[in-house]
Design a protein around this motif. Structure first.
Motif, PDB file in Angstrom:
ATOM      1  N   GLU A  93      -6.195  26.975  23.340  1.00  0.00           N
ATOM      2  CA  GLU A  93      -5.360  26.480  24.431  1.00  0.00           C
ATOM      3  C   GLU A  93      -4.117  25.746  23.940  1.00  0.00           C
ATOM      4  N   HIS A  94      -4.234  25.144  22.749  1.00  0.00           N
ATOM      5  CA  HIS A  94      -3.066  24.386  22.289  1.00  0.00           C
ATOM      6  C   HIS A  94      -1.873  25.289  22.014  1.00  0.00           C
ATOM      7  N   VAL A  95      -2.140  26.580  21.759  1.00  0.00           N
ATOM      8  CA  VAL A  95      -1.030  27.493  21.463  1.00  0.00           C
ATOM      9  C   VAL A  95      -0.109  27.601  22.670  1.00  0.00           C
ATOM     10  N   GLY A  96      -0.696  27.636  23.870  1.00  0.00           N
ATOM     11  CA  GLY A  96       0.115  27.752  25.070  1.00  0.00           C
ATOM     12  C   GLY A  96       0.444  26.425  25.725  1.00  0.00           C
ATOM     13  N   ALA A  97       0.010  25.328  25.106  1.00  0.00           N
ATOM     14  CA  ALA A  97       0.134  24.018  25.760  1.00  0.00           C
ATOM     15  C   ALA A  97       1.585  23.654  26.085  1.00  0.00           C
ATOM     16  N   ALA A  98       2.496  23.955  25.173  1.00  0.00           N
ATOM     17  CA  ALA A  98       3.898  23.573  25.395  1.00  0.00           C
ATOM     18  C   ALA A  98       4.467  24.345  26.590  1.00  0.00           C
ATOM     19  N   THR A  99       4.163  25.648  26.680  1.00  0.00           N
ATOM     20  CA  THR A  99       4.653  26.443  27.810  1.00  0.00           C
ATOM     21  C   THR A  99       4.062  25.934  29.115  1.00  0.00           C
ATOM     22  N   VAL A 100       2.751  25.660  29.111  1.00  0.00           N
ATOM     23  CA  VAL A 100       2.093  25.203  30.325  1.00  0.00           C
ATOM     24  C   VAL A 100       2.648  23.848  30.764  1.00  0.00           C
ATOM     25  N   SER A 101       2.830  22.920  29.804  1.00  0.00           N
ATOM     26  CA  SER A 101       3.311  21.615  30.243  1.00  0.00           C
ATOM     27  C   SER A 101       4.794  21.691  30.604  1.00  0.00           C
ATOM     28  N   GLY A 102       5.526  22.633  30.012  1.00  0.00           N
ATOM     29  CA  GLY A 102       6.914  22.863  30.432  1.00  0.00           C
ATOM     30  C   GLY A 102       6.985  23.346  31.874  1.00  0.00           C
ATOM     31  N   LEU A 103       6.094  24.259  32.235  1.00  0.00           N
ATOM     32  CA  LEU A 103       6.051  24.765  33.614  1.00  0.00           C
ATOM     33  C   LEU A 103       5.704  23.648  34.595  1.00  0.00           C
TER      34      LEU A 103
END
Lengths: 192, 192
Positions: A123-133
């Motif tokens: 999950e950490h791989v996509g964490a930046a995109t998710v928190s950006g959204l």
């Protein structure tokens, strides 16, 4: 160097990253992410190890490829909602559009979400995109509702909505049939 | 080996992990997580590098130390709620109790949440604990409401609640005063 193992001389070949992802995600889903190596992926996809690493630097990159397309559809939809639409309706519509994957991306999306669910460490791989959204949702709602981005209500609702939509997508990948957008829409109706 | 640099012979010393965490999290919050080294932490806390690494194997471990105590309070509260209380009220009460940090843990909690917020890459360290808690909420609600853990509504609500509570804690760390439990309680009322 004109005859490498992956490309016979005189026969240039274009490798389709989507096809490689699909092969990889099927393997990860069926055999377990940790049990499948980049070599296994290359062999199953019929590409050389070198070509595979050129497209995807590691296994995690194979998993997270489709998130950007979801985010782009979601953002585009949000920009195009009528200016007088209440923010909660605009968000629900944008999530429905974001979750409307092209027919040829539905199967890979299902495998992708199942693999992420089974491997929380991914999950950490996509964490930046998710928190950006999520931050974008906060800005959108604050702007439309005339409050600041520091507002507690806006912040809490945005995070709850993003998490609920993501949980609905994962639920669809595990239990749902057909396409995911109807499930996401039902989920957001619950949180409205 | 009776005279190591950190412990003069004949003078055993107990190092308080909480005090070391507080020093570290203040530094991370004020100077930036990436700008502070383990050596900086050891020097500021007045302990040897070796003692520091014995307590905390890396910088991320210094950040996530307090999550387990929150989770324990939350779980204990959930177990002790009256059996006939509606699940949504029980969860709200358990979150309020979980978010009631002891007086001497409030400052370190604020720094911790601010550091995690400023460094999304740290989130993966706590991801397993957070998703474990969310799965427990799903089981609790399913059990109390007489549905299965595969129920879409239960799954979506649990993820939305967990994300909303977490966002409220972070909001408190950035903007709130005093203790966080009232902010968490207000957030969960919004999602009820």
């Amino acid at each position: 160097m004109s005859t490498t193992s992956d490309r016979p001389a005189g026969r240039p070949r274009t490798i389709d990253p989507d096809a490689v992802s699909l092969v990889a995600l099927r393997l990860f889903d069926e055999q377990g992410f940790d049990a499948v190596s980049m070599d296994d992926v290359a062999a199953a996809a019929g590409v050389s190890r070198r070509s595979l690493f050129r497209l995807f630097p590691n296994k995690a990159a194979l998993v997270w490829g489709g998130l950007d397309e979801f985010a782009e559809r979601f953002r585009g939809a949000l920009r195009n909602r009528p200016a007088d639409e209440p923010s909660s309706e605009a968000l629900r519509a944008a999530y429905r559009i974001g979750a409307t994957f092209p027919d040829d991306a539905v199967e890979v999306t299902r495998h992708r979400l199942r693999v992420i669910r089974a491997n929380p460490s991914l999950e950490h791989v996509g964490a930046a995109t998710v928190s950006g959204l999520t931050d974008e949702i906060v800005r959108f709602v604050a702007d439309r509702d005339g409050v600041t981005t520091d507002d507690l209500t806006v912040t809490v609702r945005a995070h709850a909505l993003a998490a609920g939509a993501s949980a609905a997508l994962t639920w669809w990948a595990l239990h749902g049939e057909g396409h995911p957008e109807a499930v996401v829409d039902r989920a957001l109706a619950l949180l409205a």
